[in-house]
Write a protein that holds these residues in place. Structure first.
Motif, PDB file in Angstrom:
ATOM      1  N   HIS A 178      35.174  46.069  34.639  1.00 41.00           N
ATOM      2  CA  HIS A 178      34.908  45.325  35.878  1.00 41.00           C
ATOM      3  C   HIS A 178      35.554  43.947  35.795  1.00 41.00           C
ATOM      4  O   HIS A 178      34.864  42.940  35.636  1.00 41.00           O
ATOM      5  CB  HIS A 178      33.402  45.197  36.101  1.00 41.00           C
ATOM      6  CG  HIS A 178      32.698  46.513  36.078  1.00 41.00           C
ATOM      7  ND1 HIS A 178      32.824  47.438  37.084  1.00 41.00           N
ATOM      8  CD2 HIS A 178      31.891  47.070  35.137  1.00 41.00           C
ATOM      9  CE1 HIS A 178      32.111  48.514  36.789  1.00 41.00           C
ATOM     10  NE2 HIS A 178      31.537  48.327  35.609  1.00 41.00           N
ATOM     11  N   PRO A 179      36.891  43.902  35.872  1.00 39.73           N
ATOM     12  CA  PRO A 179      37.569  42.615  35.709  1.00 39.73           C
ATOM     13  C   PRO A 179      37.243  41.648  36.841  1.00 39.73           C
ATOM     14  O   PRO A 179      36.951  42.064  37.968  1.00 39.73           O
ATOM     15  CB  PRO A 179      39.055  42.986  35.727  1.00 39.73           C
ATOM     16  CG  PRO A 179      39.123  44.311  36.401  1.00 39.73           C
ATOM     17  CD  PRO A 179      37.827  45.005  36.123  1.00 39.73           C
ATOM     18  N   LEU A 180      37.286  40.377  36.506  1.00 36.97           N
ATOM     19  CA  LEU A 180      37.127  39.333  37.524  1.00 36.97           C
ATOM     20  C   LEU A 180      38.479  39.158  38.217  1.00 36.97           C
ATOM     21  O   LEU A 180      39.526  39.164  37.573  1.00 36.97           O
ATOM     22  CB  LEU A 180      36.697  38.020  36.864  1.00 36.97           C
ATOM     23  CG  LEU A 180      35.327  38.048  36.177  1.00 36.97           C
ATOM     24  CD1 LEU A 180      35.150  36.842  35.259  1.00 36.97           C
ATOM     25  CD2 LEU A 180      34.209  38.082  37.211  1.00 36.97           C
ATOM     26  N   ASN A 181      38.418  38.997  39.533  1.00 40.89           N
ATOM     27  CA  ASN A 181      39.648  38.992  40.337  1.00 40.89           C
ATOM     28  C   ASN A 181      40.230  37.577  40.416  1.00 40.89           C
ATOM     29  O   ASN A 181      40.351  36.995  41.503  1.00 40.89           O
ATOM     30  CB  ASN A 181      39.319  39.534  41.733  1.00 40.89           C
ATOM     31  CG  ASN A 181      40.559  39.795  42.563  1.00 40.89           C
ATOM     32  OD1 ASN A 181      41.685  39.795  42.039  1.00 40.89           O
ATOM     33  ND2 ASN A 181      40.378  39.982  43.858  1.00 40.89           N
ATOM     34  N   LEU A 182      40.596  37.037  39.249  1.00 40.28           N
ATOM     35  CA  LEU A 182      41.122  35.667  39.199  1.00 40.28           C
ATOM     36  C   LEU A 182      42.542  35.629  39.755  1.00 40.28           C
ATOM     37  O   LEU A 182      43.405  36.376  39.313  1.00 40.28           O
ATOM     38  CB  LEU A 182      41.115  35.164  37.744  1.00 40.28           C
ATOM     39  CG  LEU A 182      41.680  33.764  37.533  1.00 40.28           C
ATOM     40  CD1 LEU A 182      40.812  32.705  38.200  1.00 40.28           C
ATOM     41  CD2 LEU A 182      41.828  33.468  36.039  1.00 40.28           C
ATOM     42  N   LYS A 183      42.781  34.741  40.713  1.00 37.62           N
ATOM     43  CA  LYS A 183      44.095  34.656  41.349  1.00 37.62           C
ATOM     44  C   LYS A 183      44.864  33.397  40.988  1.00 37.62           C
ATOM     45  O   LYS A 183      46.091  33.391  41.024  1.00 37.62           O
ATOM     46  CB  LYS A 183      43.939  34.700  42.881  1.00 37.62           C
ATOM     47  CG  LYS A 183      43.516  36.041  43.405  1.00 37.62           C
ATOM     48  CD  LYS A 183      44.615  37.071  43.183  1.00 37.62           C
ATOM     49  CE  LYS A 183      44.254  38.419  43.753  1.00 37.62           C
ATOM     50  NZ  LYS A 183      45.240  39.451  43.383  1.00 37.62           N
ATOM     51  N   GLY A 184      44.126  32.291  40.725  1.00 36.40           N
ATOM     52  CA  GLY A 184      44.885  31.076  40.451  1.00 36.40           C
ATOM     53  C   GLY A 184      44.009  29.918  40.040  1.00 36.40           C
ATOM     54  O   GLY A 184      42.776  29.999  40.071  1.00 36.40           O
ATOM     55  N   ILE A 185      44.683  28.853  39.624  1.00 37.19           N
ATOM     56  CA  ILE A 185      43.982  27.634  39.240  1.00 37.19           C
ATOM     57  C   ILE A 185      44.677  26.427  39.869  1.00 37.19           C
ATOM     58  O   ILE A 185      45.876  26.469  40.170  1.00 37.19           O
ATOM     59  CB  ILE A 185      43.928  27.438  37.703  1.00 37.19           C
ATOM     60  CG1 ILE A 185      45.325  27.219  37.122  1.00 37.19           C
ATOM     61  CG2 ILE A 185      43.231  28.600  37.033  1.00 37.19           C
ATOM     62  CD1 ILE A 185      45.327  26.726  35.681  1.00 37.19           C
TER      63      ILE A 185
END
Lengths: 260, 148
Positions: A178-185
């Motif tokens: 269940h990966p976290l849907n990280l898109k950017g910083i």
């Protein structure tokens, strides 16, 4: 939604009427030590289900996202001067995103640890690991955010926290169903590299006429910007620059009147 | 000076109750910054630049901005640091606009966008809220900052 509902903020004292939902509370990140991190979620003013989740971290280290991010910078409320109530920030970032203010590590703001020694031996690594644990467990409390696009933002020493948490998430995602849907910083005025940050800071002081030529040359010749801790001679040069040459200014905004 | 208002507001018992905070009675007052943590921070990476390389390889969107009147972590510090990444320029340096005024300058590199915010101090959204919201909007949309 039981856990989520327990965290719902009905209304803050002195708060104006608003159309968005708010939640706050604790997520335990380490049962043995009793470490729990505090969060405050202010959802988007319209269509929160279609908007991304933006996590805001303040730096310091040791400073509160609720004090700075939420209450001075990007949050929907400003506190009035008598602390009797709140008024709205018309440029709040929750116009376009759901904002999650996280107090990290334990010891910041309302976040705490039952093991008092945690306050004396903390640092970057634990902050990143506890923050990841927080996010994973927070998602269980707010499952409607599980597939949501996530962005992490912050300023100052969060120039460490934000990329470190992003890296921690990438590592977690590589082994998770269940990966976290990280898109950017995104980071602002961010602590990035000891040597180049220090070099650039002294350069800024000189190029903005905050210090004399003599002090500039002494700083450049005597200070070793690679070192974590400066020599006494270098420290005294820094003190001279700040006390005798900067004068009574706000170093965080050199053209604004200082806060007395 | 507004952090003084926060110190008062968040120590109010009714505010803490509304926030579901401090239920365990933490043995110290709520403060904007913890001196204990700051003084005892004992694990810090000397450089975050290697992490930026990892994040760029993972194709995350990365934006770095700088309020240009901050002397604590000033714009020159950020520029010297980012220069070490030796990034290819995708969209060359240009002034970006907010409400028909120059909001700052920006350059889009392969894998990272850098922007300054004119007249903003360390807490950019505090001093330049409109410009900061414009910056945030462009970041979320994945668009370069407006040229006019």
């Amino acid at each position: 939604g039981g856990d989520e509902e327990r965290d719902r903020i009905v209304g803050l004292p002195g708060q104006p009427k608003v159309t968005f939902n708010q939640f706050s509370g604790y997520v335990t990140v380490n049962e043995v030590a009793g470490r729990a991190l505090f969060y405050w979620l202010t959802e988007a003013v319209s269509n929160p289900l279609s908007k991304p989740l933006v996590v805001w971290l303040n730096g310091g280290p040791g400073c509160s996202s609720i004090a700075y991010g939420a209450s001075e910078e990007i949050g929907p409320f400003r506190i009035n001067s008598s602390a009797s109530g709140l008024h709205l920030n018309k440029f709040s970032w929750n116009r376009i995103a759901n904002l999650l203010f996280l107090e990290t590590p334990a010891g910041v703001g309302f976040s705490y640890s039952n093991k008092s020694s945690d306050l004396f031996d903390t640092g970057d690594r634990r902050t990143a690991k506890d923050s990841l644990k927080f996010l994973v467990r927070w998602m269980d409390r707010f499952p409607r955010y599980k597939q949501r696009e996530i962005y992490i933002t912050g300023e100052s020493y969060a120039g460490h926290y934000v990329p470190q948490l992003a890296r921690e998430i990438l590592t977690y995602n590589a082994n998770s169903k269940h990966p976290l849907n990280l898109k950017g910083i995104m980071v602002g005025n961010a602590v990035t590299d000891n040597y180049y940050d220090n070099l650039g800071t002294v350069m800024y002081w000189w190029s903005h006429a905050m210090i004399s030529d003599k002090t500039y040359h002494q700083l450049m010749n005597i200070c070793d910007f690679h070192r974590q801790k400066n020599s006494e001679e270098c420290e005294s040069l820094y003190s001279y620059a700040m006390d005798r040459e900067f004068g009574n200014i706000d170093q965080y905004n050199i053209y604004a009147p200082p806060c007395n | 000076c507004t952090e003084k208002y926060a110190e008062k507001y968040y120590n109010r018992p009714d505010v803490q109750k509304a926030l579901h905070a401090n239920a365990t009675k933490i043995p110290y007052k709520w403060t904007a910054c913890s001196d204990i943590l700051n003084r005892n921070w004992n694990d810090t990476e000397a450089s975050i630049l290697p992490i930026y390389r990892q994040l760029m390889a993972a194709r995350l969107r990365i934006w770095v901005f700088s309020g240009d009147v901050d002397s604590v972590v000033p714009v020159t510090a950020t520029r010297y640091s980012l220069e070490q990444l030796k990034l290819q320029v995708k969209i060359p340096w240009y002034p970006w606009y907010v409400k028909k005024q120059v909001g700052g300058w920006t350059e889009v590199y392969e894998g990272l966008t850098f922007a300054t915010v004119r007249g903003a101090g360390h807490e950019v959204p505090l001093f330049k809220p409109r410009a900061a919201l414009e910056l945030f909007t462009s970041f979320l949309r994945g668009n370069p900052l407006p040229k006019s």
